[in-house]
Scaffold this active site. Structure first.
Site, PDB file in Angstrom:
ATOM      1  CG  HIS A  16      -3.847  63.884  70.269  1.00 22.62           C
ATOM      2  ND1 HIS A  16      -4.432  62.727  69.803  1.00 22.62           N
ATOM      3  CD2 HIS A  16      -2.517  63.709  70.117  1.00 22.62           C
ATOM      4  CE1 HIS A  16      -3.484  61.881  69.390  1.00 22.62           C
ATOM      5  NE2 HIS A  16      -2.329  62.465  69.589  1.00 22.62           N
ATOM      6  CE1 TYR A  45     -14.177  59.334  67.910  1.00 24.08           C
ATOM      7  CE2 TYR A  45     -13.637  61.612  67.356  1.00 24.08           C
ATOM      8  CZ  TYR A  45     -13.692  60.583  68.275  1.00 24.08           C
ATOM      9  OH  TYR A  45     -13.265  60.798  69.570  1.00 24.08           O
ATOM     10  CE1 TYR A  81     -13.719  63.463  71.510  1.00 25.58           C
ATOM     11  CE2 TYR A  81     -12.054  65.140  71.080  1.00 25.58           C
ATOM     12  CZ  TYR A  81     -12.524  63.852  70.913  1.00 25.58           C
ATOM     13  OH  TYR A  81     -11.827  62.964  70.139  1.00 25.58           O
ATOM     14  N   PRO A 122     -16.956  53.441  75.891  1.00 22.05           N
ATOM     15  CG  PRO A 122     -15.856  51.959  74.441  1.00 22.05           C
ATOM     16  CD  PRO A 122     -17.035  52.053  75.383  1.00 22.05           C
ATOM     17  CE  LYS A 143     -15.925  63.016  78.171  1.00 20.51           C
ATOM     18  NZ  LYS A 143     -15.151  64.272  78.176  1.00 20.51           N
TER      19      LYS A 143
END
Length: 392
Positions: free
Chosen positions: A75, A196, A389, A288, A292
């Protein structure tokens, strides 16, 4: 029953314990893994799926990545939606140019179990550790196991953390005040990667897992019962928050699993001492929001395996003495970014009792959209986001 002995006794067969066990065997260190659940339960539990570049490197360099290299999906982008439109961030072209490899955690766990057993490892399912004292793991309804060292990899409620905190090790804690309904659906992904959605009704998230399974999240009130959410209600709320009327429908399917996750974080001030050392959720629980948890587990397992090997094979305990200093700065960096992501994704509570509440809600939502607009327009902000990220 006779007491068994090993160089390292690992409590817990999650990613932290299994990576640690495999790396120890590769170093030539004798170890045993104790796991209270059955093999079927361990290998079937659906959890996270985002692996950072560092995790992929550790797994690849140690012969543990055959499955993820064959079936994992790379991704490179994520998408944000709000009442002000949508935009896609190509994070692979930003920051350090790193990507995510998406590989369901249960598949990774299956791979790690199979490899540990193939290498001749001792893995005991259905073996519950009752407590840990001075290198001895007392097993409920079984023979105790003693090791030169014990690695607590059994989660934030496990015996490893309980034993360490009983000796005065303090914990830094934060409750984000947010809960998610986590939904696993037998439905192909509706977006190319991660989505998101910011909405006045709460956050919604889309996380592609495989070609036929997708993870969704819905922000929900604290104390929500999963059973209160029917399939119809889940898909209707996802459609509203992800603005399908504007951006296109979701690909629906049967709901395989629904659970509620309260977003909380904590970090032990020291992840070990003496003969007891912790890794993964046992050493620190992370929300979450930024995916990570599994990556921190791999980082800590790698560091702890080197330290144990040096101590047991060469009598050099300096790696154990440095374990906290080596890991905690990166752990705290991951927590800081996860906290930042939580602020970006979760607006204030819905307007309620009085004008003051509504004023505060308007102010909080305006800040949330200001963060999102900065991420959309600022290259420096985008580079910061990309580096954190995908990084650990």
């Amino acid at each position: 029953m006779a007491e068994a002995q090993a160089g390292v006794v690992i409590v817990g067969a999650g990613p932290a314990g299994l990576v640690l066990g495999n790396l120890l065997l590769d170093h030539g260190v004798d170890c045993v893994i104790l796991e209270r659940r059955s093999r079927a339960a361990v290998e079937g539990r659906a959890r996270a799926g985002f692996l950072a570049a560092h995790s992929v490197r550790v797994l690849t360099d140690n012969g543990l990545a055959a499955g993820l290299l064959a079936r994992g999906r790379t991704h490179t982008t994520c998408q944000f939606r709000s009442e002000r439109g949508e935009f896609t961030l190509d994070y692979a072209r930003l920051g350090r140019g790193e990507v995510h490899t998406v590989y369901p955690q249960q598949e990774l766990v299956r791979d790690l179990v199979a490899e540990f057993l193939r290498r001749g490892g001792d893995l005991r399912f259905g073996t519950e550790a009752a407590d840990v004292t001075d290198g001895r793991v007392r097993v409920r309804d079984g023979a105790d196991v003693t090791g030169r060292y014990v690695a607590g990899c059994d989660g934030h409620r496990g015996v490893g953390r309980t034993a360490l905190t009983a000796h005065g090790v303090r914990t830094a804690r934060w409750d984000h005040g947010v809960s998610w309904l986590a939904v696993l659906a037998a439905a192909p992904p509706s977006l190319a990667a991660t989505g998101y959605a910011l909405h006045e009704r709460g956050f919604a998230g889309h996380m592609a897992r495989t070609a036929t399974v997708t993870r969704y999240y819905l922000q929900c009130p604290r104390g929500t019962a999963p059973a209160d959410w029917s399939e119809h209600r889940i898909w209707a709320e996802l459609a509203t928050r992800m603005r399908t009327a504007e951006f296109g429908p979701l690909r629906e399917g049967a709901v395989l699993e629904r659970t509620v996750v309260d977003l909380r974080s904590d970090v032990l001030e020291s992840p070990g001492t003496g003969r007891l050392w912790l890794a993964g959720d046992a050493a620190g629980l992370i929300s979450p929001s930024a995916a990570k948890g599994a990556n921190l587990a791999v980082l800590q397992a790698e560091s702890l395996a080197r330290a144990f090997a040096a101590a047991l094979l060469r009598g050099d305990e300096s790696g154990l003495a440095r374990y906290a200093a080596d890991c905690l700065p990166r752990v705290w960096r991951a927590h800081e970014f996860s906290h930042w992501m939580s602020g970006l994704l979760h607006g204030p509570a819905a307007a309620g009792a009085g004008d003051g509440d509504r004023d505060e809600a308007r102010y909080g939502r305006a800040l949330q959209y200001a963060r999102l607009e900065s991420l959309r327009t600022s290259r420096r902000h985008q580079d910061f986001f990309a580096e954190n990220y995908t990084g650990i």
